[in-house]
Enzyme design. Structure first.
Site, short mmCIF file in Angstrom:
data_model
loop_
_atom_site.label_atom_id
_atom_site.label_comp_id
_atom_site.label_asym_id
_atom_site.label_seq_id
_atom_site.Cartn_x
_atom_site.Cartn_y
_atom_site.Cartn_z
N GLU A 184 46.87 39.25 34.65
CA GLU A 184 46.73 40.71 34.66
C GLU A 184 47.42 41.20 35.92
O GLU A 184 46.85 41.16 37.01
CB GLU A 184 45.24 41.09 34.67
CG GLU A 184 44.48 40.72 33.40
CD GLU A 184 44.76 41.65 32.23
OE1 GLU A 184 45.24 42.79 32.47
OE2 GLU A 184 44.52 41.24 31.08
N CYS A 189 45.77 49.73 39.40
CA CYS A 189 46.94 49.10 38.76
C CYS A 189 47.53 49.95 37.65
O CYS A 189 48.71 49.84 37.36
CB CYS A 189 46.55 47.73 38.22
SG CYS A 189 45.16 47.80 37.10
P1 NAD Z 1 47.09 39.53 45.23
O1 NAD Z 1 47.98 38.97 44.18
O2 NAD Z 1 47.57 39.58 46.63
O3 NAD Z 1 45.69 38.74 45.28
C1 NAD Z 1 44.93 38.50 44.12
C2 NAD Z 1 44.08 37.25 44.32
O4 NAD Z 1 44.94 36.13 44.54
C3 NAD Z 1 43.12 37.31 45.50
O5 NAD Z 1 41.89 36.75 45.12
C4 NAD Z 1 43.80 36.46 46.55
O6 NAD Z 1 42.90 35.78 47.39
C5 NAD Z 1 44.59 35.46 45.73
N1 NAD Z 1 45.82 35.04 46.41
C6 NAD Z 1 46.59 35.77 47.25
N2 NAD Z 1 47.67 35.04 47.66
C7 NAD Z 1 47.57 33.84 47.05
C8 NAD Z 1 48.36 32.65 47.08
N3 NAD Z 1 49.48 32.58 47.81
N4 NAD Z 1 47.96 31.60 46.34
C9 NAD Z 1 46.85 31.66 45.59
N5 NAD Z 1 46.07 32.75 45.53
C10 NAD Z 1 46.41 33.83 46.25
O7 NAD Z 1 46.71 40.99 44.69
P2 NAD Z 1 45.84 42.10 45.42
O8 NAD Z 1 46.60 42.62 46.58
O9 NAD Z 1 44.46 41.62 45.62
O10 NAD Z 1 45.78 43.22 44.27
C11 NAD Z 1 46.81 44.14 44.08
C12 NAD Z 1 47.71 43.78 42.93
O11 NAD Z 1 46.94 43.49 41.78
C13 NAD Z 1 48.62 44.91 42.51
O12 NAD Z 1 49.89 44.39 42.17
C14 NAD Z 1 47.95 45.48 41.29
O13 NAD Z 1 48.79 46.19 40.41
C15 NAD Z 1 47.40 44.25 40.67
N6 NAD Z 1 46.27 44.57 39.82
C16 NAD Z 1 46.38 44.37 38.48
C17 NAD Z 1 45.32 44.71 37.66
C18 NAD Z 1 45.37 44.50 36.18
O14 NAD Z 1 44.31 44.56 35.58
N7 NAD Z 1 46.51 44.25 35.57
C19 NAD Z 1 44.16 45.23 38.22
C20 NAD Z 1 44.10 45.40 39.59
C21 NAD Z 1 45.15 45.06 40.38
#
Ligand code: NAD
Length: 469
Positions: A226, A260
């Site tokens: 997602e 998002c």
């Molecule tokens: P992110 O990708 O930075 O982090 C998401 C999760 O991944 C967190 O739990 C984090 O700890 C983990 N993570 C971060 N870096 C990692 C790595 N290198 N290896 C493994 N795990 C890792 O996203 P965010 O900043 O928390 O959220 C914002 C993003 O999420 C935006 O792009 C937004 O559009 C998207 N988003 C999508 C939806 C959806 O339903 N499609 C909903 C909310 C947010």
């Protein structure tokens, strides 16, 4: 009462051996014991999750206010009520969702019983982001538990207040044989992803989505991703600018734009832009007052890193509305940018903040061409009094979801699947779709052990039958 006890894993740096091995083994053993299979067990877990939400409402409100300056109303409508509704729906429909679905038979299998069994995958991993840290962590969990899986939950480390409540309180409600929580950021999650899971459900950025998918490839683990991106919002000349301004401002500035599915940018003619700007200004003042920084209804940017990123984006194009910021408060005013170039950073990356650029196009065809030149978005919005215009946008583009003349509100419908396409992700959830996501749809055919004569037609030698065909 549910089993009490914390089940979250200690921080990996506290241990030199693999910190996850024991927990994951314990969860696998629990799954193989069959304890998650009965509907009664699943219902108990869902009810316990509901009690967690009800009994800790104030704690969750406080945590969400601390993390994102969410008002109690915002937290209720976009986090707690959504989770509770998903729980209620799953409880009401659990038996029906779990039921085998009959399959039709053909001439060869007339006497057999064909059906699709919804089977839990086993041990599943849910990784969540920070922007709706209760909703996006617990809504997938509802489906994973309803489908009878054992679950490892990895909330976001960035929304610290909520992470703390989830880590300290939630495990007390769920059966600790089948549920564990892992805390940490990229390093810990990376270590966790080395292990084999039977399904991974990830919500977050496309960048990390690729990391998760790469890790899953090693074990051939299926994934739901997602993700995010830039959601276009087309505003036709045939529109009431005040109605558009109300709806767009509500869902662009909700949660300080950290949503998002928020509209990332507007596409409209220069004439519509001139009509929209005063309407947007008047809406922003009505929603947040003359000094939005003192409004209890406007969120704050999650942390300094994102604040600095967003403040830099205020330098793109020309500020038509807002533009103020306050580093101490992580405050960015509801902002509208005009005269923006496509090559500027604000049109290159997902904004994820209360900044709305307006790009000018000459009409619907140019807007469609603009959208189709880019990655497929998570959501796409089109405003017009003409249903022909809205339908043309729907037919000639692709996106995870599409809304005509509104936005965001489609998220409240568990009858619609929620998910991306292409760069905005793969897979879908909400309501029954979540249950199906976390279930393997096993093809089953049960045949009579006797009646062998009927099968002779398919056994060789075929020589006599070939001539008959
Ligand atoms: P992110 O990708 O930075 O982090 C998401 C999760 O991944 C967190 O739990 C984090 O700890 C983990 N993570 C971060 N870096 C990692 C790595 N290198 N290896 C493994 N795990 C890792 O996203 P965010 O900043 O928390 O959220 C914002 C993003 O999420 C935006 O792009 C937004 O559009 C998207 N988003 C999508 C939806 C959806 O339903 N499609 C909903 C909310 C947010």
């Amino acid at each position: 009462e549910p089993t009490l006890g914390t089940s979250w894993v200690p921080h990996p740096s506290q241990s030199r051996t693999d910190p996850f091995e024991d927990t994951l083994r314990r969860l696998r053993e629990a799954f193989h014991s069959g304890c998650t299979r009965p509907a009664e067990f699943r219902a108990e877990q869902l009810q316990a999750l509901g009690r967690f939400l009800q009994e800790n409402k104030q704690l969750l409100h406080d945590a969400l206010a601390q993390d994102l300056h969410k008002s109690a109303f915002d937290s209720d409508i976009s986090e707690l009520i959504i989770c509770q509704n998903e729980i209620n729906l799953a409880l009401q429909n659990l038996q029906a969702w779990m039921k085998d679905e009959p399959g039709s038979t053909n001439w060869f299998t007339k006497l057999d019983s064909a059906f699709i069994r919804k089977e839990p995958f086993g041990l599943v991993l849910i990784i969540a982001p920070w922007n709706y840290p209760v909703n996006l962590t617990l809504v997938p969990l509802v489906g994973a538990l309803a489908a009878g899986n054992c679950v490892v939950l990895k909330p976001s480390e960035i929304s610290r207040g909520t992470e703390k409540v989830l880590a300290e309180v939630l495990p007390k409600y769920l059966d600790q044989r089948c549920f564990a929580m892992v805390l940490g950021g990229p390093e810990e999650t990376g270590q966790l992803l080395e292990h084999k899971f039977d399904y991974i459900f990830f919500t977050g950025s496309p960048r990390v989505g690729k990391i998760v998918m790469t890790a899953a490839t090693k074990h051939l683990t299926p994934v739901t991703l997602e993700l995010g991106g830039k959601n276009p919002c087309y505003v036709d000349d045939d529109c009431d600018p005040q109605i558009v301004a109300n709806r767009v401002a509500w869902f662009r500035y909700f949660n300080a734009g950290q949503t998002c599915v928020a509209p990332d940018y507007l596409l409209c003619s220069p004439e519509m832009q001139e009509r929209l700007l005063p309407a947007l200004q008047s809406t922003i003042t009505r929603f947040y007052g003359d000094d939005p920084q003192s409004s209890p209804n406007l969120g704050r940017i999650i942390n300094q890193k994102h604040f600095q990123r967003l403040r830099a984006l205020l330098g793109c194009g020309r500020v038509a509305i807002g533009g103020q910021s306050d580093e101490r408060d992580r405050y960015i005013a509801p902002t509208v940018l005009v005269d923006v170039q496509e090559t500027e950073p604000v049109m290159q990356e997902e904004i994820f903040g209360p900044i709305l650029p307006i790009m000018n196009v000459r009409g619907l065809d140019e807007a469609i061409e603009f959208i189709n030149r880019r990655e497929k978005p998570l959501a796409l919005y089109a405003f017009s009094n003409s249903s022909q215009v809205v339908n043309q946008m729907l037919e000639q583009t692709s996106s995870g979801s599409f809304v005509g003349n509104d936005g965001f509100i489609h998220m409240t419908l568990s009858s619609l699947p929620f998910g991306g396409v292409g760069h905005s992700g793969m897979g879908r959830y909400h309501g029954k779709f979540t249950f199906d996501t976390f279930s393997h749809h096993r093809a089953c055919l049960l045949c009579p052990a006797g009646l062998e004569k009927l099968n002779n037609i398919r056994y060789p030698p075929y020589s006599d039958r070939v001539q008959q065909l």
